[in-house]
Write an enzyme that holds these catalytic residues in place. Structure first.
Site, PDB file in Angstrom:
ATOM      1  N   ASN A   1     -10.564  -2.892  -6.349  1.00  0.00           N
ATOM      2  CA  ASN A   1      -9.991  -1.839  -7.045  1.00  0.00           C
ATOM      3  C   ASN A   1     -10.368  -1.709  -8.337  1.00  0.00           C
ATOM      4  OD1 ASN A   1      -6.428  -3.148  -5.762  1.00  0.00           O
ATOM      5  ND2 ASN A   1      -7.760  -1.300  -5.096  1.00  0.00           N
TER       6      ASN A   1
ATOM      7  N   ARG B   1       2.154  -4.804   6.227  1.00  0.00           N
ATOM      8  CA  ARG B   1       1.247  -3.990   5.452  1.00  0.00           C
ATOM      9  C   ARG B   1       2.295  -2.636   5.718  1.00  0.00           C
ATOM     10  NH1 ARG B   1      -4.944  -2.872   4.561  1.00  0.00           N
ATOM     11  NH2 ARG B   1      -4.530  -1.058   3.153  1.00  0.00           N
TER      12      ARG B   1
ATOM     13  N   ASP C   1       0.894  -1.147  -0.114  1.00  0.00           N
ATOM     14  CA  ASP C   1      -0.158  -0.194  -0.104  1.00  0.00           C
ATOM     15  C   ASP C   1       1.049   1.309   0.049  1.00  0.00           C
ATOM     16  OD1 ASP C   1      -2.288   1.291  -0.048  1.00  0.00           O
ATOM     17  OD2 ASP C   1      -2.819   1.117   2.115  1.00  0.00           O
ATOM     18  N   GLY C   2       0.246   2.464  -0.782  1.00  0.00           N
ATOM     19  CA  GLY C   2       0.893   3.598  -0.529  1.00  0.00           C
ATOM     20  C   GLY C   2       1.657   4.216  -1.728  1.00  0.00           C
TER      21      GLY C   2
ATOM     22  N   ARG D   1       0.298   7.743  -2.510  1.00  0.00           N
ATOM     23  CA  ARG D   1       0.844   8.717  -1.739  1.00  0.00           C
ATOM     24  C   ARG D   1       2.368   9.080  -1.982  1.00  0.00           C
ATOM     25  NH1 ARG D   1      -1.498   5.908   3.365  1.00  0.00           N
ATOM     26  NH2 ARG D   1      -2.047   4.521   1.717  1.00  0.00           N
ATOM     27  N   TRP D   2       3.037   7.797  -2.352  1.00  0.00           N
ATOM     28  CA  TRP D   2       4.266   8.060  -2.822  1.00  0.00           C
ATOM     29  C   TRP D   2       4.672   8.873  -3.806  1.00  0.00           C
ATOM     30  CZ3 TRP D   2       7.685   7.320  -6.906  1.00  0.00           C
ATOM     31  CH2 TRP D   2       9.032   7.354  -6.543  1.00  0.00           C
TER      32      TRP D   2
ATOM     33  N   THR E   1     -10.545  -6.914  -5.541  1.00  0.00           N
ATOM     34  CA  THR E   1     -11.781  -7.000  -6.167  1.00  0.00           C
ATOM     35  C   THR E   1     -12.394  -5.895  -6.277  1.00  0.00           C
ATOM     36  OG1 THR E   1     -12.831  -8.085  -4.251  1.00  0.00           O
ATOM     37  CG2 THR E   1     -12.466  -9.638  -6.252  1.00  0.00           C
TER      38      THR E   1
ATOM     39  N   SER F   1      -7.878  -5.893   4.816  1.00  0.00           N
ATOM     40  CA  SER F   1      -8.524  -5.480   3.726  1.00  0.00           C
ATOM     41  C   SER F   1      -8.989  -6.682   2.585  1.00  0.00           C
ATOM     42  CB  SER F   1      -7.475  -4.495   2.786  1.00  0.00           C
ATOM     43  OG  SER F   1      -7.461  -3.663   3.628  1.00  0.00           O
TER      44      SER F   1
HETATM   45  C1  FPP Z   1      -1.826   0.299  -3.294  1.00  0.00           C
HETATM   46  O1  FPP Z   1      -1.342   1.579  -3.386  1.00  0.00           O
HETATM   47  C2  FPP Z   1      -1.326  -0.499  -4.466  1.00  0.00           C
HETATM   48  C3  FPP Z   1      -1.943  -0.969  -5.521  1.00  0.00           C
HETATM   49  C4  FPP Z   1      -3.604  -1.071  -5.689  1.00  0.00           C
HETATM   50  C5  FPP Z   1      -1.244  -1.875  -6.714  1.00  0.00           C
HETATM   51  C6  FPP Z   1      -0.064  -2.822  -6.165  1.00  0.00           C
HETATM   52  C7  FPP Z   1       0.623  -2.925  -7.310  1.00  0.00           C
HETATM   53  C8  FPP Z   1       1.955  -2.597  -7.428  1.00  0.00           C
HETATM   54  C9  FPP Z   1       2.782  -2.461  -6.129  1.00  0.00           C
HETATM   55  C10 FPP Z   1       2.652  -2.720  -8.688  1.00  0.00           C
HETATM   56  C11 FPP Z   1       3.426  -3.997  -8.805  1.00  0.00           C
HETATM   57  C12 FPP Z   1       2.689  -5.298  -8.954  1.00  0.00           C
HETATM   58  C13 FPP Z   1       2.838  -6.242  -9.780  1.00  0.00           C
HETATM   59  C14 FPP Z   1       2.286  -7.644  -9.354  1.00  0.00           C
HETATM   60  C15 FPP Z   1       3.806  -5.805 -10.988  1.00  0.00           C
HETATM   61  P1  FPP Z   1      -2.387   2.514  -3.527  1.00  0.00           P
HETATM   62  O2  FPP Z   1      -2.588   2.978  -4.991  1.00  0.00           O
HETATM   63  O3  FPP Z   1      -3.618   2.101  -2.802  1.00  0.00           O
HETATM   64  O4  FPP Z   1      -1.714   3.858  -2.846  1.00  0.00           O
HETATM   65  P2  FPP Z   1      -2.358   4.929  -1.989  1.00  0.00           P
HETATM   66  O5  FPP Z   1      -3.436   4.254  -0.932  1.00  0.00           O
HETATM   67  O6  FPP Z   1      -1.140   5.743  -1.296  1.00  0.00           O
HETATM   68  O7  FPP Z   1      -3.322   5.655  -2.992  1.00  0.00           O
END
Ligand code: FPP
Length: 249
Positions: free
Chosen positions: A77, A197, A29-30, A33-34, A75, A205
């Site tokens: 996303n 996490r 996760d993140g 935000r990154w 599911t 989640s």
């Molecule tokens: C959550 O961050 C991340 C995801 C929904 C996607 C995870 C995917 C990757 C790490 C890419 C690489 C994976 C593969 C299998 C190639 P977020 O978008 O929810 O971040 P946020 O909570 O900061 O908005």
């Protein structure tokens, strides 16, 4: 899986190699935000997240951790913008295509879990090819959850078992934890010992609801793209300080 990390190639000396988790699960996760913190588009966060994942997989091999399972797409996303969903699907496809030779060379055994039937056909095919090409590998078991939901997985397992009861193949009284486990996507994997996490949220989640029953949970504020070997080292040190009781006194 070209690694940008040049340090910590070997297991750090302060970790006990006999007390490592054999199966690590991660909620990555993140990414968004990154990217936001740096004024980049969200997609850049996912791209860097994929880099972090590549190195973590290699790190598992280097440090002797047998299995890594990551939550790549839930599911829920599908509710993100079409642009982001498309980007993620392409990123996954690239992982399974462009990294395949490396996964084969590194003896990685790939598994992809979730409801795969609804994925774009080109991604589905890339998954199929990569799974087939790595199925006999004896190295790290790398499981990627895509279009995955833990409740849905349990419901499907129940449906399959109910069908067997209906057909007279088994009796209801024979249903036990072992049988249910065998009907999950992760049937031939040990349960995770450690769930990591990133980005500070204290939730699981809908990830591996059944399998995480006795896992140690480690939450870090580090955002996923920054989750490097140093961060993993910290997580493992923390894990090794825990006393795992499995519900016993
Ligand atoms: C959550 O961050 C991340 C995801 C929904 C996607 C995870 C995917 C990757 C790490 C890419 C690489 C994976 C593969 C299998 C190639 P977020 O978008 O929810 O971040 P946020 O909570 O900061 O908005």
């Amino acid at each position: 899986m070209t690694s940008k990390t040049t340090s910590l190639i070997e297991l750090p000396a302060d970790l006990d190699c006999t007390q490592l988790p054999q199966h690590v699960a991660a909620i990555m996760d993140g990414n968004g935000r990154w990217a936001k913190q740096r004024g980049f588009p969200r997609m850049m966060g996912h791209k860097r997240g994929a880099d972090a994942l590549r190195d973590l997989l290699r790190c598992c091999k280097d440090w002797g951790i047998g299995a890594l399972t990551v939550y790549a797409f839930s599911t829920e996303n599908w509710g993100r913008s079409m642009e982001e969903v498309d980007f993620l699907m392409t990123l996954f496809e690239n992982l399974f295509q462009l990294e395949l030779a490396e996964m084969v060379a590194e003896e990685v055994k790939l598994e992809v879990v979730g409801d795969l039937a609804n994925l774009p056909p080109s991604l589905y095919d890339a998954i199929d090819r990569a799974k087939t090409a790595t199925q006999d590998n004896q190295g790290v078991r790398f499981t990627v959850a895509i279009n995955y939901g833990g409740r849905q997985e349990i419901v499907r397992a129940c449906q399959a078992i109910a069908t067997q009861v209906q057909q007279g193949l088994i009796k209801a009284i024979e249903i036990d934890e072992h049988l249910l486990s065998k009907h999950l996507h992760t049937a031939d994997l040990p349960d995770p010992d450690l769930l990591i996490r990133t980005s500070g949220e204290m939730r699981i989640s809908n990830f591996l609801l059944w399998q995480l029953a006795y896992a140690e949970i480690y939450v870090t504020d580090t955002l996923w793209p920054d989750f490097d070997r140093r961060a993993f080292h910290k997580a493992l040190l923390n894990y090794q300080q825990r006393h795992r009781r499995f519900g016993k006194a």
